[in-house]
Scaffold this motif. Structure first.
Motif, mmCIF file in Angstrom:
data_model
loop_
_atom_site.group_PDB
_atom_site.id
_atom_site.type_symbol
_atom_site.label_atom_id
_atom_site.label_comp_id
_atom_site.label_asym_id
_atom_site.label_seq_id
_atom_site.Cartn_x
_atom_site.Cartn_y
_atom_site.Cartn_z
ATOM 1 N N ALA A 89 0.871 -0.919 -0.232
ATOM 2 C CA ALA A 89 0.136 0.450 -0.327
ATOM 3 C C ALA A 89 1.189 1.126 -0.133
ATOM 4 C CB ALA A 89 -1.011 0.571 1.118
ATOM 5 N N TYR A 90 2.023 1.368 0.396
ATOM 6 C CA TYR A 90 2.518 2.797 1.111
ATOM 7 C C TYR A 90 3.566 2.576 -0.583
ATOM 8 C CZ TYR A 90 7.074 5.458 1.168
ATOM 9 O OH TYR A 90 7.822 7.003 1.126
ATOM 10 N N ARG A 91 3.575 1.460 -1.812
ATOM 11 C CA ARG A 91 4.360 1.828 -2.654
ATOM 12 C C ARG A 91 3.430 2.432 -3.413
ATOM 13 N NH1 ARG A 91 7.448 -1.612 0.200
ATOM 14 N NH2 ARG A 91 9.591 -1.915 -0.027
ATOM 15 N N LEU A 92 2.554 1.762 -3.444
ATOM 16 C CA LEU A 92 1.353 1.941 -4.860
ATOM 17 C C LEU A 92 0.421 3.798 -4.422
ATOM 18 C CD1 LEU A 92 -0.861 -0.861 -4.411
ATOM 19 C CD2 LEU A 92 0.287 -0.074 -6.420
ATOM 20 N N LEU A 93 0.592 3.778 -2.817
ATOM 21 C CA LEU A 93 0.291 5.371 -2.764
ATOM 22 C C LEU A 93 0.994 6.755 -2.311
ATOM 23 C CD1 LEU A 93 -2.848 3.917 -0.517
ATOM 24 C CD2 LEU A 93 -2.397 4.949 -2.916
ATOM 25 N N GLY A 94 2.087 6.343 -1.720
ATOM 26 C CA GLY A 94 3.062 7.120 -1.655
ATOM 27 C C GLY A 94 2.996 7.664 -0.390
ATOM 28 N N SER A 95 2.512 6.912 0.808
ATOM 29 C CA SER A 95 1.443 7.807 1.906
ATOM 30 C C SER A 95 1.641 6.771 3.227
ATOM 31 C CB SER A 95 0.164 8.500 1.473
ATOM 32 O OG SER A 95 -0.413 8.734 2.871
ATOM 33 N N LEU A 96 2.455 6.799 4.007
ATOM 34 C CA LEU A 96 1.669 6.378 5.070
ATOM 35 C C LEU A 96 0.999 5.956 5.667
ATOM 36 C CD1 LEU A 96 3.976 3.773 6.915
ATOM 37 C CD2 LEU A 96 4.136 5.323 8.160
ATOM 38 N N ALA A 97 0.707 6.865 5.860
ATOM 39 C CA ALA A 97 -1.027 7.056 6.650
ATOM 40 C C ALA A 97 -2.263 6.718 5.648
ATOM 41 C CB ALA A 97 -1.139 8.432 6.727
#
Length: 332
Positions: free
Chosen positions: A30-38
């Motif tokens: 999910a982080y790699r897809l979204l660029g946002s940890l939150a």
């Protein structure tokens, strides 16, 4: 997140360990897809909420819970990416992916400062360096999902197709298009030790206000981008050219007596942070090719610095005193 005893099954879940072991994989995806940890954390929580909303009979009917969780998380990320484009059109200034520290430096946004659960940490490799993530931002949501799932996480196109909602052949084309974008934008990276030395030289030249040394470390066509999100002051548009970047850095150097600049690993590569009273207020990532810095990314938006500091404390003097002022010559 709901616990296994809460969905109404009335008995312990024998598959809990296997299900929860997928959590780190989902967070990494999910982080790699979204660029946002939150956003990644929200997707993972929603994925598990959907799993535990099912009856035990429905869960038992799923032959591969891991594949099911990945499919749900992937589809949720695709939805977030589609809506993120509209949100970022109204974002104040430039949007930079959320920077991540080394795992041992992770801090929660809670005031107690308890370390992040290891299952929530993102594995730092070349697929999370800032230059890579920035290129991903230029892709369509479908391209990004197909590329990350296939090229980074090695999912076959048949499974990618189920997530993206297209044929395997179409997903192959999406990944190929994304791959071309990556290759076209990336120069051969310098060895890590060489990058660390260049970043260290940059820090020392910046602190010494050594104009010639700074210009010598920057590619003549270098670009610097800052992200304050309208919450703290930051340049609104990328600064282009080594001399313009140096001018901006020297404007900030006048305030360095109030800041401490430290070398840190940012998204798996050598970087810098600026601290005020021990609180991280800026994170700097670099793209280095050969012996020159090609790009600098300065993240100041406190919402993106949660892994580095204690949330609201990140505003401190640097945030609340300056408010949302954004100047055209300030990379701070």
């Amino acid at each position: 997140m709901t616990t296994p005893s809460e969905p109404g099954h009335g008995r312990p879940d024998p598959g809990l360990s296997a299900i929860m072991n997928e959590r780190r994989q989902l967070t990494n995806l999910a982080y790699r897809l979204l660029g946002s940890l939150a956003d990644a954390e929200d997707v993972v929580q929603e994925t598990y909420a959907r799993w535990y909303a099912m009856s035990r009979q429905q869960q038992d009917a799923i032959t591969s819970p891991g594949a099911w969780l990945t499919k749900v998380a992937g589809r949720l990320c695709l939805n977030v990416l589609s809506s993120a484009r509209a949100r970022r059109e109204t974002y104040v200034g430039e949007w930079i992916p959320e920077p991540l520290p080394e795992p041992r430096e992770w801090i929660t946004g809670r005031p107690d400062g308890i370390s992040v659960d290891p299952a929530d940490r993102v594995t730092l490799d070349e697929s999370v360096n800032m230059a890579f993530l920035v290129v991903l931002e230029s892709m369509t949501p479908a391209e990004r999902v197909a590329f990350i799932l296939h090229d980074v996480f090695r999912y076959p196109f048949a499974e990618v197709a189920e997530i993206v909602g297209r044929t395997p052949a179409a997903c192959r084309q999406l990944a190929s298009s994304a791959r071309r974008r990556i290759h076209a934008s990336r120069a051969p990276a310098a060895p890590a030790s060489q990058q660390a030395g260049i970043v260290r030289d940059f820090k020392q030249a910046w602190e010494a206000k050594d104009i010639n040394a700074l210009i010598g470390l920057l590619d003549p066509d270098a670009t610097a981008t800052a992200d304050g999100g309208g919450v703290v002051g930051a340049v609104l548009r990328p600064i282009e050219g080594a001399e313009q970047i140096v001018r901006s850095l020297l404007n900030l150097a006048g305030r360095l007596r109030n800041l401490t600049i430290l070398e840190r690993t940012v998204n798996g590569q050598p970087g810098l942070i600026a601290q005020h009273d021990g609180v991280t207020v800026s994170v700097y990532a670099f793209d280095i090719a050969g012996d020159r810095i090609k790009h600098i990314w300065a993240v100041r938006n406190p919402d993106k610095l949660r892994p580095w500091t204690g949330g609201a404390a990140a505003l401190g003097d640097s945030g609340t005193a300056r408010g949302a002022r954004a100047t055209e010559d300030d990379l701070s």
